[in-house]
Design a protein around this motif. Structure first.
Motif, mmCIF file in Angstrom:
data_model
loop_
_atom_site.group_PDB
_atom_site.id
_atom_site.type_symbol
_atom_site.label_atom_id
_atom_site.label_comp_id
_atom_site.label_asym_id
_atom_site.label_seq_id
_atom_site.Cartn_x
_atom_site.Cartn_y
_atom_site.Cartn_z
ATOM 1 N N PHE A 110 -28.275 62.538 -95.769
ATOM 2 C CA PHE A 110 -28.218 63.271 -94.506
ATOM 3 C C PHE A 110 -28.257 64.767 -94.811
ATOM 4 O O PHE A 110 -27.742 65.211 -95.835
ATOM 5 C CB PHE A 110 -26.917 62.962 -93.763
ATOM 6 N N CYS A 111 -28.851 65.528 -93.934
ATOM 7 C CA CYS A 111 -28.897 66.986 -94.073
ATOM 8 C C CYS A 111 -28.275 67.609 -92.824
ATOM 9 O O CYS A 111 -28.554 67.161 -91.702
ATOM 10 C CB CYS A 111 -30.348 67.442 -94.227
ATOM 11 N N LEU A 112 -27.435 68.599 -93.030
ATOM 12 C CA LEU A 112 -26.794 69.260 -91.895
ATOM 13 C C LEU A 112 -27.802 70.145 -91.183
ATOM 14 O O LEU A 112 -28.448 70.999 -91.802
ATOM 15 C CB LEU A 112 -25.608 70.103 -92.369
ATOM 16 N N ASP A 113 -27.956 69.922 -89.908
ATOM 17 C CA ASP A 113 -28.812 70.777 -89.081
ATOM 18 C C ASP A 113 -27.898 71.755 -88.361
ATOM 19 O O ASP A 113 -27.213 71.385 -87.402
ATOM 20 C CB ASP A 113 -29.589 69.927 -88.075
ATOM 21 N N PRO A 114 -27.854 73.008 -88.821
ATOM 22 C CA PRO A 114 -26.919 73.968 -88.231
ATOM 23 C C PRO A 114 -27.221 74.296 -86.767
ATOM 24 O O PRO A 114 -26.341 74.725 -86.039
ATOM 25 C CB PRO A 114 -27.053 75.199 -89.118
ATOM 26 N N SER A 115 -28.453 74.039 -86.322
ATOM 27 C CA SER A 115 -28.783 74.358 -84.924
ATOM 28 C C SER A 115 -28.096 73.408 -83.955
ATOM 29 O O SER A 115 -27.880 73.757 -82.799
ATOM 30 C CB SER A 115 -30.306 74.339 -84.712
ATOM 31 N N ILE A 116 -27.761 72.203 -84.408
ATOM 32 C CA ILE A 116 -27.054 71.258 -83.535
ATOM 33 C C ILE A 116 -25.659 70.921 -84.066
ATOM 34 O O ILE A 116 -24.896 70.231 -83.414
ATOM 35 C CB ILE A 116 -27.864 69.958 -83.320
#
Length: 123
Positions: free
Chosen positions: A65-71
């Protein structure tokens, strides 16, 4: 870990494992000093310019998983991760600074990895 690398702007991370609480447990040292076969979940998280989480559950596949900082959420980017079966890369990882303190088997292995006809890469 890698906390000693923070001032060098290098990735740091956390390695974790999860165990079910034993019904008789009072929450003491025996809860964490357990055989790895009792682990129900394990993974790691790497914190850098991107935050990545890799996790697996007992008997299951490995997922990234990769953290999506926009959400503000982790996005499932690498389902069912697997190590290449054809052995295309020979890589070893060892703490070179302390390898001289390892037992003879570790020292022999490191020597072999470095001096093979086609030496292994290091990480």
């Amino acid at each position: 870990d890698g906390s000693s690398n923070i001032d060098c702007n290098v990735s740091v991370g956390t390695i974790f494992s999860v165990f079910e609480k034993e019904p008789w447990s009072e929450g003491d040292e025996s809860d964490i000093l357990r055989n790895g076969a009792a682990c129900v979940c394990a993974g790691y998280c790497v914190y850098s310019s991107a935050v990545e989480l890799v996790i697996t559950f007992l008997g299951g596949a490995v997922h990234g998983f990769c953290l999506d900082p926009s959400i503000g959420e982790f996005v499932h980017t690498r389902p069912n991760m697997k190590i290449s079966t054809d052995g295309d890369k020979k890589i070893y990882s060892v703490n070179e600074g302390n390898s001289m303190y390892g037992d003879r088997a570790i020292q022999s292995s490191v020597h072999y990895f470095k001096s093979a006809t086609k030496p292994y890469s290091t990480r």
